[in-house]
Design a protein around this motif. Sequence first.
Motif, PDB file in Angstrom:
ATOM      1  N   GLU A 184       0.589  -1.357   0.031  1.00 23.16           N
ATOM      2  CA  GLU A 184       0.080   0.025  -0.077  1.00 23.16           C
ATOM      3  C   GLU A 184       0.763   1.137   0.152  1.00 23.16           C
ATOM      4  N   GLU A 185       1.825   1.225   0.866  1.00 20.77           N
ATOM      5  CA  GLU A 185       2.799   2.299   0.951  1.00 20.77           C
ATOM      6  C   GLU A 185       3.452   2.806  -0.283  1.00 20.77           C
ATOM      7  N   TYR A 186       3.942   1.535  -1.174  1.00 27.31           N
ATOM      8  CA  TYR A 186       4.430   1.886  -2.251  1.00 27.31           C
ATOM      9  C   TYR A 186       3.526   1.935  -3.746  1.00 27.31           C
ATOM     10  N   GLN A 187       2.357   1.830  -3.151  1.00 24.03           N
ATOM     11  CA  GLN A 187       1.372   1.892  -4.391  1.00 24.03           C
ATOM     12  C   GLN A 187       1.443   0.525  -5.343  1.00 24.03           C
ATOM     13  N   ILE A 188       1.804  -0.271  -4.970  1.00 24.71           N
ATOM     14  CA  ILE A 188       2.072  -1.662  -5.722  1.00 24.71           C
ATOM     15  C   ILE A 188       0.633  -2.252  -6.182  1.00 24.71           C
ATOM     16  N   GLY A 189       0.420  -2.089  -7.437  1.00 23.18           N
ATOM     17  CA  GLY A 189      -0.769  -2.697  -7.971  1.00 23.18           C
ATOM     18  C   GLY A 189      -0.840  -4.392  -8.056  1.00 23.18           C
ATOM     19  N   SER A 190      -1.997  -4.775  -8.077  1.00 25.64           N
ATOM     20  CA  SER A 190      -2.170  -6.137  -8.281  1.00 25.64           C
ATOM     21  C   SER A 190      -1.675  -6.620  -9.747  1.00 25.64           C
ATOM     22  N   TYR A 191      -0.918  -7.867  -9.800  1.00 25.38           N
ATOM     23  CA  TYR A 191      -0.659  -8.367 -11.321  1.00 25.38           C
ATOM     24  C   TYR A 191      -2.310  -8.455 -11.992  1.00 25.38           C
ATOM     25  N   LYS A 192      -2.201  -8.276 -13.089  1.00 31.58           N
ATOM     26  CA  LYS A 192      -3.233  -8.351 -14.143  1.00 31.58           C
ATOM     27  C   LYS A 192      -2.908  -8.834 -15.068  1.00 31.58           C
ATOM     28  N   ASP A 193      -3.686  -9.948 -15.537  1.00 30.11           N
ATOM     29  CA  ASP A 193      -3.576 -10.416 -17.069  1.00 30.11           C
ATOM     30  C   ASP A 193      -4.803  -9.966 -18.011  1.00 30.11           C
ATOM     31  N   PHE A 194      -4.452  -9.333 -18.969  1.00 29.99           N
ATOM     32  CA  PHE A 194      -5.392  -9.041 -19.785  1.00 29.99           C
ATOM     33  C   PHE A 194      -5.170  -9.318 -21.235  1.00 29.99           C
ATOM     34  N   SER A 195      -4.727 -10.542 -21.287  1.00 25.23           N
ATOM     35  CA  SER A 195      -4.335 -11.017 -22.556  1.00 25.23           C
ATOM     36  C   SER A 195      -5.551 -11.690 -22.939  1.00 25.23           C
ATOM     37  N   CYS A 196      -5.418 -11.837 -24.385  1.00 19.76           N
ATOM     38  CA  CYS A 196      -6.796 -12.206 -25.163  1.00 19.76           C
ATOM     39  C   CYS A 196      -7.203 -13.803 -24.798  1.00 19.76           C
ATOM     40  N   GLU A 197      -8.446 -13.842 -24.513  1.00 17.31           N
ATOM     41  CA  GLU A 197      -8.496 -15.318 -24.323  1.00 17.31           C
ATOM     42  C   GLU A 197      -8.787 -16.097 -25.600  1.00 17.31           C
ATOM     43  N   ALA A 198      -9.076 -15.401 -26.719  1.00 14.42           N
ATOM     44  CA  ALA A 198      -9.239 -16.146 -27.982  1.00 14.42           C
ATOM     45  C   ALA A 198      -7.865 -16.736 -28.505  1.00 14.42           C
ATOM     46  N   CYS A 199      -6.994 -15.913 -28.552  1.00 16.65           N
ATOM     47  CA  CYS A 199      -5.808 -16.241 -29.209  1.00 16.65           C
ATOM     48  C   CYS A 199      -4.693 -16.330 -28.063  1.00 16.65           C
ATOM     49  N   GLN A 200      -5.038 -16.273 -26.918  1.00 14.23           N
ATOM     50  CA  GLN A 200      -4.312 -16.642 -25.792  1.00 14.23           C
ATOM     51  C   GLN A 200      -2.995 -15.755 -25.770  1.00 14.23           C
ATOM     52  N   GLY A 201      -3.409 -14.517 -26.438  1.00 17.14           N
ATOM     53  CA  GLY A 201      -2.339 -13.197 -26.344  1.00 17.14           C
ATOM     54  C   GLY A 201      -1.227 -13.459 -27.397  1.00 17.14           C
ATOM     55  N   ARG A 202      -1.412 -14.276 -28.215  1.00 13.64           N
ATOM     56  CA  ARG A 202      -0.577 -14.512 -29.196  1.00 13.64           C
ATOM     57  C   ARG A 202      -0.931 -13.312 -30.418  1.00 13.64           C
ATOM     58  N   GLY A 203      -2.059 -12.926 -30.454  1.00 14.04           N
ATOM     59  CA  GLY A 203      -2.237 -12.228 -31.672  1.00 14.04           C
ATOM     60  C   GLY A 203      -2.624 -13.120 -33.088  1.00 14.04           C
ATOM     61  N   VAL A 204      -2.405 -14.155 -32.833  1.00  9.76           N
ATOM     62  CA  VAL A 204      -2.553 -15.529 -33.903  1.00  9.76           C
ATOM     63  C   VAL A 204      -3.350 -16.528 -33.229  1.00  9.76           C
ATOM     64  N   PRO A 205      -4.501 -16.943 -33.529  1.00 14.96           N
ATOM     65  CA  PRO A 205      -5.218 -17.931 -32.776  1.00 14.96           C
ATOM     66  C   PRO A 205      -5.053 -19.296 -33.458  1.00 14.96           C
ATOM     67  N   PHE A 206      -4.690 -20.360 -32.515  1.00 14.35           N
ATOM     68  CA  PHE A 206      -4.404 -21.654 -33.244  1.00 14.35           C
ATOM     69  C   PHE A 206      -5.663 -22.090 -34.017  1.00 14.35           C
ATOM     70  N   PHE A 207      -6.840 -21.728 -33.769  1.00 10.23           N
ATOM     71  CA  PHE A 207      -8.190 -22.196 -34.475  1.00 10.23           C
ATOM     72  C   PHE A 207      -8.313 -21.519 -35.778  1.00 10.23           C
ATOM     73  N   LYS A 208      -7.313 -20.664 -36.380  1.00 11.60           N
ATOM     74  CA  LYS A 208      -7.732 -20.105 -37.532  1.00 11.60           C
ATOM     75  C   LYS A 208      -7.577 -21.177 -38.473  1.00 11.60           C
ATOM     76  N   ASN A 209      -7.067 -22.494 -38.351  1.00 13.35           N
ATOM     77  CA  ASN A 209      -7.015 -23.485 -39.186  1.00 13.35           C
ATOM     78  C   ASN A 209      -7.282 -24.819 -38.214  1.00 13.35           C
ATOM     79  N   THR A 210      -8.558 -24.812 -38.077  1.00  8.33           N
ATOM     80  CA  THR A 210      -8.973 -25.978 -37.155  1.00  8.33           C
ATOM     81  C   THR A 210      -8.793 -27.342 -37.471  1.00  8.33           C
ATOM     82  N   GLU A 211      -8.988 -27.784 -38.875  1.00 11.29           N
ATOM     83  CA  GLU A 211      -8.330 -28.859 -39.425  1.00 11.29           C
ATOM     84  C   GLU A 211      -6.893 -29.266 -39.131  1.00 11.29           C
ATOM     85  N   PHE A 212      -6.125 -28.307 -39.346  1.00  9.57           N
ATOM     86  CA  PHE A 212      -4.614 -28.346 -39.200  1.00  9.57           C
ATOM     87  C   PHE A 212      -4.313 -28.854 -37.698  1.00  9.57           C
ATOM     88  N   TYR A 213      -5.125 -28.143 -36.698  1.00 11.06           N
ATOM     89  CA  TYR A 213      -5.079 -28.331 -35.463  1.00 11.06           C
ATOM     90  C   TYR A 213      -5.147 -29.541 -35.060  1.00 11.06           C
TER      91      TYR A 213
END
Lengths: 349, 349
Positions: free
Chosen positions: A78-107
Amino acid sequence: MEILKDVQAKGIQNIYRRNVERVLAALKVTTDFWKIVDYSDLPVPYASAIINSLLEKGLVRIENDEILLTEKGWQVCEEYQIGSYKDFSCEACQGRGVPFFKNTEFYRTFVGIAKDRPEPVQQFDQGAVTPETTVSRVLHMDMRGDIEGKEIIVMGAEDDLTGLAIALYGGYKRLLIIDIDERLIEFDNKLIKELGLKNVEAKVHDLRNPYSEEFLGKFDVFVTDPPETFAAFKAFIARGIATIKDQGGAGYFGLTLRDSSIFRWQKFQKELLRIGAVITDIIQDFNNYMNWGYHEETKAAKVAPVKKAPRDIWYRSAWYRIELLPGFERTNEPISDEVFYLDEEGSTT
Amino acid sequence: MEILKDVQAKGIQNIYRRNVERVLAALKVTTDFWKIVDYSDLPVPYASAIINSLLEKGLVRIENDEILLTEKGWQVCEEYQIGSYKDFSCEACQGRGVPFFKNTEFYRTFVGIAKDRPEPVQQFDQGAVTPETTVSRVLHMDMRGDIEGKEIIVMGAEDDLTGLAIALYGGYKRLLIIDIDERLIEFDNKLIKELGLKNVEAKVHDLRNPYSEEFLGKFDVFVTDPPETFAAFKAFIARGIATIKDQGGAGYFGLTLRDSSIFRWQKFQKELLRIGAVITDIIQDFNNYMNWGYHEETKAAKVAPVKKAPRDIWYRSAWYRIELLPGFERTNEPISDEVFYLDEEGSTT
């Protein structure tokens, strides 16, 4: 803060205040040591040293292998105003920007094949990424124009089956997969034969040995996943770059902050630029590693302040892409195996 | 290929075979010049020169301002195994890895406020990013621990309202927004007052002038969006780094391949490392720019092989994050305004 000085006094120099803050930010949302390492983006020995120092100063306590902030710990946050760790990464592509399910057959095909893969072994610093990671790597490469019509070499990263995945995906002009581990090469060759895949070859090669003419300057794209000692990084990347035939060639590799500090990343980046590369992508947490069977035997397990083994994915690495500019340097020296896998920052091999 | 030699003969050196391939890959899926620039990741004058050379060689023809591959063009693509341009980026997070809708209330508030923003003007090389971009920037910063409890400076990037967005988001210890454009600063101050936002200040400052003591070494995080000439980049980044108080401080900025080549990116990266930074993130196409009213007046419009104005988003930039390591360099020289906005690669100002 004095925690920082304390940890530095114990001989760890590649660390700064932000690192202590990130450990505290992680402690606000988890009591699990491996998640703390993950969230704070630190080498295991460094996260461990910070936790030990926090213990000594009474900011955390350990209970049933869980690490908890004490009242004093919360006050400091509190004294040093340390915020909580937050994860805002995308649930669709798991934060990669390229989702594995763009080619489901290959997957689906890849998952069906990867389930029978050989187990990772400690001898070769192996630890496989999730199938979603491997598939996303291939899609990312194709999106950047690094598969179709290209000659590709995948070097010593076959514990992730990246080479096999590219082979299944197809479209390349030629694909060569090399790895030191015979089991993986046999596994690849069996499938290449069964599926009748064309223009692809898998063979055993120890990257410590210099390349013969058949490798040098013959490829458009290389893929590898180097260990994070500086010597090993330099060797793997130099080997990769030596295979590239022309300017505009591209390289892909993972680099983690779990086995090397951000300080060492700077050395890596300087080396990349010195050799004549330019960095086009650094995607954090792109590579998610499944836990490996030999965890108990690692230095990581030994330096951890708790005995509890990781349950979830905690080991991640960033995915780098580079391009080679005119005048890039091709070297092909033999590599000593002394400095490969362990140093003061590495611990998971 | 000879196209490459042809373009180089016209005086464009910072180009290689891959660039010609990517233009052809784009031509397989679009006839729109601005999409070709976007897909091929090239400076407008370079994409234009390649198209002109393809025209001369009869590989493309222009019809009603659309650029079409000729039969010969298709043959060349087949002969050299040029694949089509593909976009596998995530539809949820628009490829950023951090979706703007992770905080919908913040997004709604920002959109409501941004709709009344001042129009971009050519005088200051302005061009606003989409609200989704601005919101994702803030979430990305917070995820990396660069907002809560931090002292932040947003320098000369207020055409994107990034400073105002951080102000609305809150959690920082202190926020200073500076920009040369009085209209933007007035807009910010009006809202800061209306909404009663705390610990935030917006003021007019011309970044060409050296910083006074109130800026130097006073911040944990800087955000900026430099023009892409080397002199301007160096100046903006040097200004940013000069505001950082301590090692572990972080910087965020956009860098595009639409106004600078990958060759120049290497110079930028060398400069970053020389100053004492390490690059932690390079997220391609993170920043999407809305079309600006003054397009007709730009060099880009003049060098384009077609008259058709862009209809869709075509101008994108990568989002960089850096951290400063011990011994980083703080400089504070005055900056000449001569070399700021135009050179052989830049064209959109």
